[in-house]
Design an enzyme around this catalytic site. Structure first.
Site, mmCIF file in Angstrom:
data_model
loop_
_atom_site.group_PDB
_atom_site.id
_atom_site.type_symbol
_atom_site.label_atom_id
_atom_site.label_comp_id
_atom_site.label_asym_id
_atom_site.label_seq_id
_atom_site.Cartn_x
_atom_site.Cartn_y
_atom_site.Cartn_z
ATOM 1 N N LYS A 43 15.448 -10.174 -25.026
ATOM 2 C CA LYS A 43 14.189 -10.553 -24.373
ATOM 3 C C LYS A 43 13.134 -10.709 -25.465
ATOM 4 C CE LYS A 43 11.193 -9.425 -20.487
ATOM 5 N NZ LYS A 43 9.970 -9.939 -21.133
ATOM 6 N N ASP A 45 9.517 -11.405 -27.225
ATOM 7 C CA ASP A 45 8.123 -11.042 -26.966
ATOM 8 C C ASP A 45 7.226 -12.192 -27.414
ATOM 9 O OD1 ASP A 45 5.906 -9.649 -26.318
ATOM 10 O OD2 ASP A 45 6.010 -8.224 -27.968
ATOM 11 N N GLU A 181 11.748 -6.087 -27.256
ATOM 12 C CA GLU A 181 11.183 -5.697 -25.967
ATOM 13 C C GLU A 181 12.241 -5.260 -24.968
ATOM 14 O OE1 GLU A 181 8.252 -7.528 -22.480
ATOM 15 O OE2 GLU A 181 8.842 -8.770 -24.183
#
Length: 328
Positions: A43, A45, A181
């Site tokens: 994921k 950021d 993240e």
């Protein structure tokens, strides 16, 4: 590498290039899903961005259909060299720190300084050279994307966002150790849907989300700018208080933010019910227009956040979209 025969891609349908395709969104979960049917990706950021390429012209759309082409000239130039005549690419624009980790604060600094050293992490292709791929499975789309990237220069700012199959918990643990993240887990045989679904699940290493800025508290310690921002989220259409954040700012950010907030100051609180927090006495209230991303440790029983740290403003999110994010 043989040339792609789009007529033989399962699920591909001939269609004109659409003006805009709303992005698929992930549902928050506490832990990664089990099973071999899942792909797991990092994921990032950064800013979610849909890149539309059409005969050498590029438009970058944010998730809520804002044209951000002018903000990222380096990415635009890179997408122009993508090996396709027309395409819609889904990914995240990021800036990385010295350890190679995506940094949202560094991304915001890069935008302000006009830096072109940004990366576009591409994790999906949903349209390609006259064919709509939204009814091709993710497994097929990523195979197509991977093949296209064999023709992308290693020096390009475009990056293929790879994945692992299964082993979600081990991948999540490694991602958190690296300091990113979190991860996004996606059903490998699912279609692309322009809505929030449970076919895509996001799992975060730390609690982090967007908050509406409802005002600020003047500094009692002589800080330049303000002492803390007052935060809120929407609940059933009504803005409710979620606490304050007073750390994570540079001096320049404090001064710049106060100038922005003073322009939208108002005489009354924007909350449905005035918070009981005595620390809000003397608060300068503002129209609920700006959105901040904040990292924090947990939610308290009264709906406030603990140990918050400001990460940056989210210009790609509408204040009315901001809700308290809870794992499904």
């Amino acid at each position: 590498m043989p040339k792609l025969n789009l007529t033989k891609i399962p699920g591909a349908r001939r269609k004109p290039l659409p003006d805009f395709v709303a992005p698929q969104l992930a549902t928050l979960e506490r832990t990664p899903p089990d099973g071999n049917q899942w792909f797991h990706e990092l994921k990032f950021d950064g800013y979610r961005m849909l890149a539309h390429l059409n005969k050498g012209k590029v438009v970058l759309w944010s998730r809520n259909r804002k044209d951000w082409t002018g903000k990222f000239p380096g990415v635009v130039k890179a997408v122009k060299s993508f090996p396709a005549t027309s395409a819609i690419l889904d990914g995240e624009i990021v800036a990385v720190d010295a350890k190679g980790r995506p940094s949202f604060q560094k991304l915001q600094q890069s935008i302000k300084t006009g830096s072109t050293s940004l990366l576009y992490q591409i994790f999906d292709v949903i349209y390609l050279d006259g064919f709509d791929l939204t009814r091709s499975t993710l497994r097929v789309r990523k195979a197509v994307l991977s093949q296209l990237f064999t023709k992308v220069s290693e020096s390009s700012s475009l990056r293929y966002s790879d994945h692992v199959e299964a082993n979600g918990k081990a991948f999540f643990n490694q991602a958190c150790k690296f300091g990113v993240e979190g991860i996004v887990s996606k059903l490998a045989d699912s279609y692309y849907e322009s809505t929030r679904t449970r076919n895509w699940l996001k799992v975060k290493c730390n609690q982090r989300q967007e908050f509406v800025i409802a005002g600020y508290v003047p500094s009692k310690k002589g800080f330049p700018g303000f002492g803390a921002l007052v935060l809120g989220v929407y609940d059933m259409g009504k803005l409710v208080c979620a606490g304050r954040v007073g750390t994570g700012f540079t001096i320049k950010q404090r001064l710049d933010l106060q100038k922005q907030l003073d322009k939208i100051a108002r005489a009354t609180s924007p909350f449905e019910t005035l918070p009981k927090d005595p620390g809000l006495r003397g608060a300068v209230w503002t129209d609920p227009k700006l959105v901040a991303e904040v990292e924090f440790s947990e939610w308290t029983e009264d709906g406030s956040i603990r140990h918050p740290s400001f990460q940056g403003l989210r210009e790609d999110k509408s204040a009315r979209e901001v809700r308290r994010e809870l794992p499904a």
